[in-house]
Design an enzyme around this catalytic site. Sequence first.
Site, PDB file in Angstrom:
ATOM      1  N   THR A   1       0.804  -1.214   0.000  1.00  0.00           N
ATOM      2  CA  THR A   1       0.000   0.000   0.000  1.00  0.00           C
ATOM      3  C   THR A   1       0.837   1.264   0.000  1.00  0.00           C
ATOM      4  O   THR A   1       0.720   2.115  -0.872  1.00  0.00           O
ATOM      5  CB  THR A   1      -0.947   0.015   1.215  1.00  0.00           C
ATOM      6  OG1 THR A   1      -1.762  -1.155   1.186  1.00  0.00           O
ATOM      7  CG2 THR A   1      -1.837   1.249   1.191  1.00  0.00           C
TER       8      THR A   1
ATOM      9  N   ARG B   1     -10.294   1.121   3.556  1.00  0.00           N
ATOM     10  CA  ARG B   1     -10.436  -0.345   3.559  1.00  0.00           C
ATOM     11  C   ARG B   1     -10.049  -0.970   4.895  1.00  0.00           C
ATOM     12  O   ARG B   1     -10.768  -1.802   5.439  1.00  0.00           O
ATOM     13  CB  ARG B   1      -9.569  -0.933   2.433  1.00  0.00           C
ATOM     14  CG  ARG B   1     -10.153  -0.748   1.038  1.00  0.00           C
ATOM     15  CD  ARG B   1      -9.148  -1.153  -0.003  1.00  0.00           C
ATOM     16  NE  ARG B   1      -7.987  -0.270   0.002  1.00  0.00           N
ATOM     17  CZ  ARG B   1      -7.910   0.834  -0.731  1.00  0.00           C
ATOM     18  NH1 ARG B   1      -8.892   1.167  -1.511  1.00  0.00           N
ATOM     19  NH2 ARG B   1      -6.834   1.598  -0.676  1.00  0.00           N
ATOM     20  N   ILE B   2      -8.891  -0.591   5.445  1.00  0.00           N
ATOM     21  CA  ILE B   2      -8.411  -1.220   6.677  1.00  0.00           C
ATOM     22  C   ILE B   2      -9.244  -0.770   7.867  1.00  0.00           C
ATOM     23  O   ILE B   2      -9.649  -1.579   8.705  1.00  0.00           O
ATOM     24  CB  ILE B   2      -6.919  -0.928   6.884  1.00  0.00           C
ATOM     25  CG1 ILE B   2      -6.105  -1.498   5.729  1.00  0.00           C
ATOM     26  CG2 ILE B   2      -6.439  -1.504   8.224  1.00  0.00           C
ATOM     27  CD1 ILE B   2      -4.634  -1.132   5.746  1.00  0.00           C
TER      28      ILE B   2
ATOM     29  N   THR C   1      -4.688   6.129   8.662  1.00  0.00           N
ATOM     30  CA  THR C   1      -4.585   7.185   7.657  1.00  0.00           C
ATOM     31  C   THR C   1      -3.241   7.073   6.947  1.00  0.00           C
ATOM     32  O   THR C   1      -2.296   6.480   7.473  1.00  0.00           O
ATOM     33  CB  THR C   1      -4.685   8.572   8.302  1.00  0.00           C
ATOM     34  OG1 THR C   1      -3.480   8.818   9.044  1.00  0.00           O
ATOM     35  CG2 THR C   1      -5.878   8.668   9.238  1.00  0.00           C
TER      36      THR C   1
ATOM     37  N   CYS D   1      -0.905   0.807  13.525  1.00  0.00           N
ATOM     38  CA  CYS D   1      -0.395  -0.175  12.566  1.00  0.00           C
ATOM     39  C   CYS D   1      -0.414   0.414  11.150  1.00  0.00           C
ATOM     40  O   CYS D   1      -0.449  -0.321  10.160  1.00  0.00           O
ATOM     41  CB  CYS D   1      -1.247  -1.446  12.598  1.00  0.00           C
ATOM     42  SG  CYS D   1      -1.120  -2.386  14.128  1.00  0.00           S
ATOM     43  N   ALA D   2      -0.404   1.745  11.085  1.00  0.00           N
ATOM     44  CA  ALA D   2      -0.523   2.419   9.793  1.00  0.00           C
ATOM     45  C   ALA D   2       0.833   2.943   9.321  1.00  0.00           C
ATOM     46  O   ALA D   2       1.507   2.312   8.501  1.00  0.00           O
ATOM     47  CB  ALA D   2      -1.539   3.553   9.891  1.00  0.00           C
ATOM     48  N   ARG D   3       1.258   4.094   9.828  1.00  0.00           N
ATOM     49  CA  ARG D   3       2.520   4.698   9.436  1.00  0.00           C
ATOM     50  C   ARG D   3       3.151   5.380  10.642  1.00  0.00           C
ATOM     51  O   ARG D   3       2.479   6.079  11.400  1.00  0.00           O
ATOM     52  CB  ARG D   3       2.311   5.740   8.319  1.00  0.00           C
ATOM     53  CG  ARG D   3       2.133   5.136   6.924  1.00  0.00           C
ATOM     54  CD  ARG D   3       3.457   4.560   6.414  1.00  0.00           C
ATOM     55  NE  ARG D   3       3.335   3.896   5.122  1.00  0.00           N
ATOM     56  CZ  ARG D   3       3.114   2.609   4.943  1.00  0.00           C
ATOM     57  NH1 ARG D   3       2.920   1.833   6.003  1.00  0.00           N
ATOM     58  NH2 ARG D   3       3.071   2.078   3.738  1.00  0.00           N
TER      59      ARG D   3
ATOM     60  N   ASP E   1       3.134  -1.052  15.484  1.00  0.00           N
ATOM     61  CA  ASP E   1       3.760  -1.881  14.460  1.00  0.00           C
ATOM     62  C   ASP E   1       4.672  -1.061  13.563  1.00  0.00           C
ATOM     63  O   ASP E   1       5.408  -1.620  12.762  1.00  0.00           O
ATOM     64  CB  ASP E   1       2.678  -2.560  13.602  1.00  0.00           C
ATOM     65  CG  ASP E   1       3.257  -3.551  12.605  1.00  0.00           C
ATOM     66  OD1 ASP E   1       4.127  -4.352  13.010  1.00  0.00           O
ATOM     67  OD2 ASP E   1       2.858  -3.509  11.421  1.00  0.00           O
TER      68      ASP E   1
ATOM     69  N   GLU F   1      12.744   3.310  11.251  1.00  0.00           N
ATOM     70  CA  GLU F   1      12.684   1.849  11.331  1.00  0.00           C
ATOM     71  C   GLU F   1      13.997   1.234  10.856  1.00  0.00           C
ATOM     72  O   GLU F   1      14.442   1.511   9.736  1.00  0.00           O
ATOM     73  CB  GLU F   1      11.509   1.333  10.485  1.00  0.00           C
ATOM     74  CG  GLU F   1      10.162   1.790  11.031  1.00  0.00           C
ATOM     75  CD  GLU F   1       8.973   1.225  10.257  1.00  0.00           C
ATOM     76  OE1 GLU F   1       9.195   0.547   9.227  1.00  0.00           O
ATOM     77  OE2 GLU F   1       7.831   1.442  10.675  1.00  0.00           O
TER      78      GLU F   1
ATOM     79  N   HIS G   1       7.037  -3.922  12.146  1.00  0.00           N
ATOM     80  CA  HIS G   1       6.301  -3.590  10.914  1.00  0.00           C
ATOM     81  C   HIS G   1       5.835  -4.874  10.217  1.00  0.00           C
ATOM     82  O   HIS G   1       6.236  -5.196   9.100  1.00  0.00           O
ATOM     83  CB  HIS G   1       7.169  -2.747   9.961  1.00  0.00           C
ATOM     84  CG  HIS G   1       6.339  -1.944   8.988  1.00  0.00           C
ATOM     85  ND1 HIS G   1       6.766  -0.747   8.493  1.00  0.00           N
ATOM     86  CD2 HIS G   1       5.113  -2.166   8.441  1.00  0.00           C
ATOM     87  CE1 HIS G   1       5.843  -0.252   7.665  1.00  0.00           C
ATOM     88  NE2 HIS G   1       4.834  -1.107   7.631  1.00  0.00           N
TER      89      HIS G   1
END
Length: 504
Positions: free
Chosen positions: A53, A130-131, A182, A209-211, A235, A240, A258
């Site tokens: 994504t 969606r998520i 988002t 768990c997005a960004r 996550d 990172e 991640h």
Amino acid sequence: MDGGMEGSPQPRAQPQPLRVQDCDGLIVRSATKVTADVLAAAERLQVVGRAGTGVDNVDVEAATRKGVLVMNTPTGNSLSAAELTCGMILCLARQIPQAAASMKEGKWDRKKYMGMELNGKTLGVLGLGRIGREVATRMQAFGMKTIGYDPIITPEASATFGVEQLPLEQIWPRCDFITVHTPLLPSTTGLLNDSTFAKCRRGVQVVNCARGGIVDEGALLRALRSGQCGGAALDVFTQEPPKDRDLVNHPNVICCPHLGASTQEAQSRCGKEIAMQIVDMATGKGLAGTVNGQALSKAFAPQTKPWITLARALGTVLRMVGKQAQGSVQVCTLGTPLREAESYLTPAVAAGMLAGGAQKEVTLVNALLLAQEAGLKVATTHGDVAPEPDGSTGLLQVSLQGTPHRAAGTVQGSTPVLREINGATFKQPAPLAGPILIYRAKASESSTLPVLTGLLGKAGVQLQSYHRSSTVAGEQWSVVGLSAPLSDLGELKPRVTEVFQLQL
């Protein structure tokens, strides 16, 4: 690979530069960085496909400037990311990771790991794509009340999957849990910060768990230390892997490296989806998952292809008659069939205006950006009524503001045709396809066409069509379809006011 294309796999580790000089397409996962330098080295590159994504690892701006399409697979890992988020919420509620670690240390701390039920608790979902919606519907099965916020999804739409939309200011104090879904944008960076944590219910639990960066990590650590935040499940991180371990090591933080898309199903699905998207694009079947080329997605529809060709052709004609590719161009779409055509016709006109200029290659991906840099402003208006005989099909007009130069055309069947140049109309519209010669001459000049046919005979070029306009100020425009371009127009130029050739 299907579609007559060859693949060249490269190792996942990237200690050496990517070998992309001979690639037309590039497929990457999250670990591979597609930088401006990589794009500059890829002379043939047309598309970058991200099997996943997020496109944080792709320099989308540099790709756009180069005219390289960037695609992703926005649905491929949605279920995996949603399931991980739900698992994180359960782990926060019952402190499962901490209890498991305690058992491995030989302890039996039943009283220490007192948890909470999810039933009756309120979950705030920030981002209802969606998520976000998959998380909401799954957590409703645990009896959670779901509220949320999304600037794009309407409250009516979110109500269909059980989420009550509220302003952010009303969400903060009502939530027992908050999960973010988002993209990382300037408007979402630090969405949870010192100010918003202060408005939250004391002991709120946070999931990201997005960004990395949507939750301000410094503010989160301060909220955890003060007890304003009761626990966090992460996550993703701003850096990172994270070098600052204070957040990772906090006893009320659950974290993963991640893993949102790290399931066999998601990895397989994303890989297959991006490969098929590129094959479909290359074979002209269609375009999906575009990040920077929304106009291109329309270019594959049978009904819009000829209109895009027409728009590009009219832009080129306008540049030639106006003898400039700067200033302000007004694009006007007329007729209900063109009501939603601005998104793809505007960049197509800009591409035509810039064709043959200093830019290496102008595409629908980079046309508007390059136009802006070249001092060309393109504005579009629309009217639902087109003059006859184009009332049912539509009419496209382009004009160079502050000058008398303009051109108009339509599509007949699947053929783009020219209706008008600078006020001179064609009773029989002239096809805009292949090599064409356009010239303006005095209506009284009878030798022009014989001289042209003589030139064609000498060059072995066939005259495939000939269309003459109405007379304006004693002059007429002629559009001549040729089997091949003429290399020398020297004999024709003394008999015409202006002449140019186009390859459309």
